[in-house]
Scaffold this active site. Structure first.
Site, short mmCIF file in Angstrom:
data_model
loop_
_atom_site.label_atom_id
_atom_site.label_comp_id
_atom_site.label_asym_id
_atom_site.label_seq_id
_atom_site.Cartn_x
_atom_site.Cartn_y
_atom_site.Cartn_z
N HIS A 1 2.70 8.45 -9.29
CA HIS A 1 1.92 8.72 -8.08
C HIS A 1 1.67 7.48 -7.23
CE1 HIS A 1 -1.53 10.76 -5.93
NE2 HIS A 1 -0.52 11.59 -5.82
N LYS B 1 2.06 4.42 -4.54
CA LYS B 1 2.55 4.25 -3.17
C LYS B 1 2.59 2.75 -2.94
CE LYS B 1 0.60 8.48 -2.91
NZ LYS B 1 -0.46 9.07 -3.63
N ASP C 1 10.42 -9.03 -1.08
CA ASP C 1 10.78 -10.42 -1.41
C ASP C 1 9.87 -11.03 -2.47
OD1 ASP C 1 12.92 -10.35 0.34
OD2 ASP C 1 11.78 -11.17 2.01
#
Length: 182
Positions: free
Chosen positions: A140, A142, A147
Site C-alpha cells: 500500500h 506510495k 537518484d
C-alpha cells in the site's frame, strides 16, 4: 491477508505540524475536496541539509507542480513502490526518463495490477521493469525514490483522482540520501 506494507514518516517540524493542522481543520469542518481552501507550504530546510515541502490534493496540483518536475530531474535511478499507478503524465515522465538512460523499477500491488486502468502493461512495453507484489495483504506504499537522494511519499496514489479529486497529502524531500535508499 492482514499484512499491509505501508510507510511511516516522523517529521519534527512545528511549521509542518501547523500546515497539517490547517488541512485537518478543514476536513474536520466538512470541507472536503474542492470545498477546501488551498494551503500553500513553503520548502523548508532540514537540519540534515535537505529540504521538505508538503502538498495537499486536490488544490495543490501536486503531480504537475512537484512529482513530474522531480521525476524529470532524475539522472540515474527512479524506484517506485506504489499501490496504483494510472496517471498518464507520470507514465510519460517515466518513459522519457527511461529513454534518457535512467534505470527505473516499479513495484505494484497484486490487486492494483488487476485494475484495468493501471499502466503496468504500458510500462513493460516501454521497457520499464515491473514487479507485482504477491505477498498476502496489500503493498500500500506510495513512494518514489529518485537518484537515491530525493523522496516522494504521502497518501497520494499516482492517479488522476489522487491528484485532482481525493483529499491527499504528498511530502517531497530533496537531498536526503539517508532516507532515500531503495
Amino acid at each position: 491477508g492482514g499484512y499491509n506494507a505501508n510507510i511511516v514518516a516522523l517529521i519534527d517540524s512545528c511549521y509542518l505540524g501547523t500546515i497539517y493542522e490547517k488541512e485537518f481543520s478543514q476536513l474536520y469542518a466538512g470541507q472536503f475536496n474542492i470545498r477546501k481552501k488551498k494551503i500553500e507550504s513553503r520548502k523548508i530546510e532540514l537540519e540534515s541539509g535537505g529540504y521538505i515541502q508538503v502538498f495537499f490534493s486536490p488544490q495543490s496540483n501536486t503531480v504537475e507542480r512537484a512529482v513530474i518536475p522531480l521525476l524529470k530531474k532524475a539522472q540515474e535511478t527512479i524506484n517506485i513502490p506504489i499501490f496504483y499507478l494510472t496517471h498518464d503524465q507520470i507514465f510519460e515522465a517515466l518513459k522519457q526518463a527511461q529513454s534518457e538512460g535512467v534505470k527505473i523499477k516499479v513495484i505494484l500491488d497484486a490487486t492494483a495490477a488487476e485494475n484495468e486502468y493501471v499502466l503496468d502493461e504500458q510500462l513493460r512495453e516501454a521497457g520499464i521493469p515491473i514487479k507485482v507484489e504477491t505477498w498476502p495483504g496489500k503493498m500500500h506504499m506510495k513512494v518514489a525514490i529518485i537518484d537515491n537522494k530525493h523522496l516522494i511519499t504521502g497518501s497520494m496514489n499516482f492517479t488522476k483522482a489522487g491528484n485532482s479529486k481525493n483529499d491527499e497529502n504528498t511530502v517531497i524531500l530533496w537531498n536526503v540520501p539517508e532516507l532515500a535508499k531503495p
